[in-house]
Design a protein around this motif. Structure first.
Motif, short mmCIF file in Angstrom:
data_model
loop_
_atom_site.label_atom_id
_atom_site.label_comp_id
_atom_site.label_asym_id
_atom_site.label_seq_id
_atom_site.Cartn_x
_atom_site.Cartn_y
_atom_site.Cartn_z
N ARG A 67 50.30 139.66 59.87
CA ARG A 67 50.00 138.25 59.13
C ARG A 67 51.15 137.69 58.84
O ARG A 67 52.44 138.39 58.68
N ALA A 68 50.82 136.26 58.40
CA ALA A 68 52.08 135.57 58.04
C ALA A 68 51.38 134.57 56.79
O ALA A 68 50.39 134.46 56.66
N THR A 69 52.41 133.78 56.18
CA THR A 69 52.17 133.01 55.25
C THR A 69 52.71 131.47 55.68
O THR A 69 53.73 131.57 56.17
N ALA A 70 52.39 130.56 55.15
CA ALA A 70 52.95 129.17 55.47
C ALA A 70 52.95 128.50 54.15
O ALA A 70 52.09 128.51 53.28
N GLY A 71 53.89 127.42 54.31
CA GLY A 71 53.97 126.48 53.44
C GLY A 71 54.61 124.96 53.81
O GLY A 71 55.07 125.24 54.89
N TYR A 72 54.36 124.23 52.96
CA TYR A 72 54.78 122.60 53.52
C TYR A 72 54.89 121.85 52.12
O TYR A 72 54.23 122.04 51.29
N SER A 73 55.96 120.91 52.29
CA SER A 73 56.13 119.89 51.31
C SER A 73 56.62 118.62 52.00
O SER A 73 57.47 118.70 52.82
N ILE A 74 56.03 117.48 51.53
CA ILE A 74 56.40 116.20 52.21
C ILE A 74 56.96 115.61 50.87
O ILE A 74 56.44 115.54 49.85
N MET A 75 58.12 114.64 51.30
CA MET A 75 58.71 114.04 50.28
C MET A 75 57.75 112.83 49.73
O MET A 75 56.93 112.20 50.55
N PRO A 76 58.07 112.74 48.60
CA PRO A 76 57.01 111.59 47.85
C PRO A 76 56.82 110.23 48.68
O PRO A 76 55.56 109.79 49.06
N SER A 77 57.89 109.69 49.18
CA SER A 77 57.99 108.40 49.89
C SER A 77 57.02 108.52 51.33
O SER A 77 56.69 107.36 51.84
N ALA A 78 56.84 109.87 51.86
CA ALA A 78 56.48 109.88 53.11
C ALA A 78 54.86 110.40 52.90
O ALA A 78 54.16 110.65 54.01
N VAL B 92 57.38 120.70 43.39
CA VAL B 92 58.05 121.32 44.35
C VAL B 92 59.14 122.24 43.90
O VAL B 92 59.23 123.29 44.34
N PRO B 93 59.93 121.99 42.81
CA PRO B 93 60.98 122.92 42.36
C PRO B 93 60.30 124.25 41.65
O PRO B 93 61.02 125.25 41.78
N THR B 94 59.23 124.15 41.33
CA THR B 94 58.38 125.46 40.68
C THR B 94 58.24 126.39 41.80
O THR B 94 57.75 127.33 41.44
N ILE B 95 57.97 126.09 43.04
CA ILE B 95 57.38 126.86 44.26
C ILE B 95 58.61 127.28 45.00
O ILE B 95 58.17 128.02 45.99
N GLY B 96 59.66 127.07 44.72
CA GLY B 96 60.78 127.40 45.62
C GLY B 96 62.04 127.56 45.02
O GLY B 96 62.11 127.41 43.98
N THR B 97 63.15 127.24 45.77
CA THR B 97 64.48 127.40 45.37
C THR B 97 65.35 126.02 45.15
O THR B 97 66.52 125.89 44.91
N PRO C 224 66.27 122.79 43.11
CA PRO C 224 66.24 122.47 41.58
C PRO C 224 65.65 121.19 41.39
O PRO C 224 65.71 120.18 42.58
N LEU C 225 64.82 120.75 40.36
CA LEU C 225 64.30 119.67 40.01
C LEU C 225 65.83 118.85 39.84
O LEU C 225 66.69 119.00 39.30
N HIS C 226 65.30 117.70 40.44
CA HIS C 226 66.55 116.61 40.15
C HIS C 226 67.74 117.05 40.99
O HIS C 226 68.78 116.73 40.34
N ALA C 227 67.76 117.65 42.16
CA ALA C 227 69.00 118.24 42.76
C ALA C 227 70.00 116.99 43.12
O ALA C 227 69.61 116.10 43.43
N ASP C 228 71.18 117.28 42.74
CA ASP C 228 72.28 116.39 43.41
C ASP C 228 72.56 116.97 44.63
O ASP C 228 71.79 117.73 45.31
N ASP C 229 73.53 116.10 45.28
CA ASP C 229 73.85 116.27 46.75
C ASP C 229 74.28 117.85 46.93
O ASP C 229 74.07 118.58 47.94
N LEU D 271 62.47 115.57 47.74
CA LEU D 271 61.49 116.34 47.28
C LEU D 271 61.77 117.13 45.88
O LEU D 271 60.90 117.54 45.33
N ALA D 272 63.17 116.92 45.56
CA ALA D 272 63.38 117.83 44.28
C ALA D 272 63.21 116.41 42.99
O ALA D 272 62.98 117.08 42.02
N THR D 273 62.69 115.39 43.77
CA THR D 273 61.96 114.52 42.26
C THR D 273 60.87 114.71 41.93
O THR D 273 60.12 114.18 40.85
N ASP D 274 59.85 115.41 42.89
CA ASP D 274 58.39 115.90 42.68
C ASP D 274 58.53 116.92 41.75
O ASP D 274 59.23 118.04 41.97
#
Length: 193
Positions: free
Chosen positions: A106-117, A47-52, A54-59, A41-44
């Protein structure tokens, strides 16, 4: 996560005893062995701009992000789920039902799918499962999504899951330190027959 960590003092309704599912996915608690999903997910770049995450996160960074997901429920923020492929239980993304406005129904929702999926319907299935779960939450009557106008894939996901476009919110929120317009999509609790 050990059993002691699963004891909660959250003001939210109980965690679902049966993982919500729809189509090809189940929504389950995130686990430490979901690190590969978090790293992908961190390679997209978005995705890192809308949550916590990090871009290109390590393990280590991916694991820290997963651990933050573990406590969202205990903090009373909402339900953060790993989206897992139904047949394998392999994590393919993350979604959340955020309940800060539950007292107002009220609630809000969000979702992210990893690029290969992506492109296999996992996001729409996850949003459908998340919404069906949301309607089991007492007092919840509306779930909103905020989607940038350029994000055609997310717009299709929302519509496939039964969300209706309600309008454009100009300069609604900062994403990547830039104020962005957002489309407002919402679903309303179905009336019971």
């Amino acid at each position: 996560m050990d059993n002691e960590a699963m004891v909660s003092t959250s003001p939210l309704p109980p965690w679902p005893s049966t993982p919500p599912g729809h189509g090809g996915v189940v929504l389950r608690r995130p686990r430490e062995d979901d690190v590969a999903m978090a790293r992908e997910l961190a390679t997209d770049a978005y995705v890192p701009t809308i949550g916590t995450l990090p871009l290109h996160a390590d393990d280590e960074e991916a694991l820290a992000w997963l651990r933050r997901q573990f406590v969202r429920y205990d903090e009373g923020v909402g339900f953060s789920f790993a989206i897992a492929e139904a047949g394998t239980d392999a994590a393919v993304g993350q979604c959340g039902l955020w309940l800060r406005e539950l007292e107002a129904g009220r609630a809000t929702a969000g979702y992210s799918i990893m690029p290969s999926a992506r492109g296999r319907g996992f996001a729409a299935d996850a949003l459908s499962a998340l919404s069906a779960f949301g309607w089991t939450v007492p007092g919840l009557f509306r779930i909103a999504l905020y989607i940038e106008p350029w994000n055609v894939g997310s717009i299709r996901t929302a519509e496939r899951a039964g969300y209706d476009r309600e309008g454009l919110l100009r300069s609604h929120q900062a994403i990547g330190k830039v104020r962005r317009d957002m489309l407002l999509y919402a679903a309303i609790r179905p009336t019971e027959v």
